[in-house]
Each structure stands twice: as C-alpha cells, then as structure tokens.
Design an enzyme around this catalytic site. Sequence first.
Site, PDB file in Angstrom:
ATOM      1  CG  ASP A 105     -10.674 -23.732   6.561  1.00  0.00           C
ATOM      2  OD1 ASP A 105     -10.320 -24.347   7.702  1.00  0.00           O
ATOM      3  OD2 ASP A 105     -11.038 -24.104   5.214  1.00  0.00           O
ATOM      4  CD  GLU A 106     -15.211 -25.116  10.026  1.00  0.00           C
ATOM      5  OE1 GLU A 106     -16.148 -25.506  10.238  1.00  0.00           O
ATOM      6  OE2 GLU A 106     -14.342 -25.959   9.489  1.00  0.00           O
TER       7      GLU A 106
END
Length: 520
Positions: A105-106
């Site tokens: 997610d990053e």
Amino acid sequence: MRAAPTILHLDMDAFFAAAEQASKPSLRGKPVVVGGLGPRGVVATASYEARRFGVHSAMPMGQARRLAPHAAYLVPRFAFYRAISGQVMELLGRLSPLVEPLSLDEAFVDLEAGGLADDSASARRVGERLRAEILATTGLTGSVGLAGSKMLAKIASEQAKPDGLVLFEPGTERELLAPRSVRIVPGVGPATGDHLRRAGISTVADVVEAGEDELVRILGRAHGASLYRMALGHDDRPVVAERDAKSVSVEDTFDVDLHDRLRIRLEVERLAERCVARLRASGHSGRTIVLKVRRYDFSTLTRSETLRGPTDDPLVVREAAERLLELVDTTGGVRLLGVGVSGLADYTQEDLFAQAEAEAGAAATTAGAATAGASTAGAGSAAKAAGDAADTVTGAGSGGGAAGAGDGTGAEGGAGGLLAAVAAVVPRTAAEAAARLWSPGNDVRHAVLGAGWVQGSGLGRVTVRFEEPTSTAPGRVRTFAVDDPELEPADPLPLVPGGATGAEPAVPVAPATPVVRAGG
C-alpha cells in the site's frame, strides 16, 4: 535535495480495513480490525474508526479486543489486497520508470524521471490526478506527499492522511522538521530514540543543536553523521525501482505451543516446501538455509547451514531444515517456526548432491584408487558435510530472528514479520479446515440468496450477511449449517466495475516511457 518537489510518496489509507469496508456496506463508518483472530494473532490494519479506541497495527489482537470490543474483527484476504495493490502500482508505473514499492500500500515515485513534473504546480497536478485515478480504479483512497526528498515526501503523506495531498516546498526543510520528534527521521527506531532521549535529545531541533560531533559520540560515526544530515534536511537517497531480494522465508505462529517432536518436524517440512515454492516463484535459488524457532518463553533461536551452491530443490531445503532442527532444544514447547533461504542467486544448481558426488569421484580418480562403491560413499559424506552450521540466540522476549525469518513481501509497513504473525497455522483437521473456511470476513455465495460474507461461525453453524459492494444499505443476515449444500466459498467481488478481485493475477507494474513535456 531537489529544487522542485518531484518525489511523490503514496500511502493508501488504512488499506486492508478500507478494502473490507468498501466490500461490506454494513461496516462503513464503523470500527474494523483486520488481522489474525487466534489468541496469538496481531492487528494488520485498523480502520480510522477503530484507531480512535487506541487500536493500531502490530498490536496483539487480544489487546485490540479489549480496547474496541464492538469492532468487527476480520481475517485478511491477502489475494484480494494484492490484486488491488497491483492496480495501484500500475497507475504509479505510468507516471515514471522509477517506482519504489515499500509494501502493498505504499511507494515512492520519481516524477522528474517520468518527465511529468518540474515545479510545484505540475507536481501538485500529477498528485491530484493520481488520487482521482486511484479512487476511480479501486474505489479506495490514498494520501499523497510531495517534496524534494524521500524523507519529507513520506512526512507529507502522513500529514495528508486521510485522503489528502500535502506538498512541502524545497527550502523549508529545517523549519518543517525542527519541532518534530526525532523518531520521524529515517533510521531512528525505539531503541535509538530512547538512547537520544536519555541524552536530552527529543526533537529534530535538539539534534541540530547537539551537533555532529556529539551525535557521533552517542551513536557512532556512521549513524551519528547520517542523523545529523537528515536533521538538516539533507536526504539524497534516490528512488530505487528494484530492490534485490536478500532472502525468501515463511513462518507460522501456533495458537497452542507444540510439544510433540514429530509434529514439530512435520511443521518444519511443510514450511520448507512452502519456502521453496515461494523461492521458485521469485525466480531465485539460495545457498543458506535458515531455521527459526521461538520457544514457549519467547526466546528466539536461529540455526543456519550454508550449502556448496545455490539450490531450489525442495528435498535439499527440507533435509537441511531437518538437520538444523536436530540442533534445537524444543523442550517446553514451541510457539513459532520459520524456514528461510538466503544468499540468493538467479541461477539454480540442479542437483547439489550430484555435484558433491562428481567432485568426490573426481578426487578419487585423481588419487588413482576409487571403486564405484567407495566413490558413492565419499559422495554421501561430502554431501552430508556440504554445510556448516552457525547459531544465534536472542534473549527472552526479544523477537529477534535470522535474516529472512519473516513471512511475506511486506505489507502495511514493510512488515514481513507482521504478515507472518497475522497468518494463523494452516488447518490440520476437518474441524480446523471448516473453521478456516468460515472465518469472519470470508466471501461466500448462496445458491438462492447470492453473494455475502461470513460474520461468524461455531457449533456447526455459520452466519452470513448478504450484501455486495454496490449495495445501498446493509444486507440481511441468515444462519446456516456449515455443511449446507447451497452455501459455498466464493471469490471477492470487485469494489468498482472492472476492479480487481484477487481471482485473476494482479496487474504487473508497467514502467512508463519518459516524456519531455511537463504537466498534462
């Protein structure tokens, strides 16, 4: 430092929990916690509603339940999250050839390398467009930070949460950093932070005031000098598109300590096979086999054996892991086991033992005295001596481990170990298999009532809420026998039309072709 804020940091908002809320209309706006639901499970992600009660990632699930007893507790659907992550990474790949994923997610993106931004205005336009595209493609929100360095871009995205964009203008670094906790600087973890606090250094301004010489005295040459540069806002770390994997590993935490030596050995064999499957999927082989054992008292031991050459042979890895297990005292019980392979290579030595046999045979031939039987025997001893063992023991409760002792590629905070702790032990009995099949949050489909998800199960019954991501109101709830022939597990439904479900392979990152024109 760059003259323009062309380093972008994207962080999806409460990713796992947000995906569950988007999938399940009845949970929107309510506290949701995703993680391992067993007595030794940990929190992978908590929704913003749950965070208000003090629940956060990596917290023991039992503590989370005490803080937020009325929250919805769901098992992770990793295939679903990976599929959505693939869509997000594809969007990032269209911006620049330099995309550095940190977890599912990053990621960092170098907008300058993509030719899409060369000043604050163009960088902001790219960031806002990216946020809109992520929402349209996945149905989820992400926060964007823009700055002239990776450190400040990440700080900016944290400040932008949830669902926002913050841009730090180059030249304002020291002013922005000065009042913040020293823990915000990359490389300053809890131990270093405590060490600095005892020396009277708690903010970034304190670091600058202390000076480089004092930091070197406290932390050592490399760490002290690096911290001082970071505190001044000097972060020249580039965005790296690909990182070489250092190890591949898997581990399991057990709900109940294992005492039976045969059961422990079977678990090690199973972990070795899973590790090799992951190793092969990554296109690697490895030389060093690592066994990790966490005992009943939380003391963690590792054993490693280095082979003559890299291998991805499941038999070789399994037998090495079994030999390492013989070096470990499991008296008192085992709460965690892990098997890893490090010293990775991009080629495979097809048959390690065959090579050992050939070497032994060649040596025997040179000596001029070797029968076929003696050569074979020599090969066996050579193969058995192919590794040398080394061990490291960490203190009770340290949570330390061998290199590559985590289980995953990093999700929600780069935490391979976190994903390992979230994952429960694979079921061994029919009852355990049924419980896993009907775990809270899992997708199901009823022949008459359609798609739904498991709210809970037990005593031979399973409760299902029938609703879909597009439902405008919470769905109805029904309870069935666990063996009801009309109820079966199902694939997730897409959050938006054409969205990812995890039933199909995740979309790979497609590097962008740099363009000359900025903006657009």
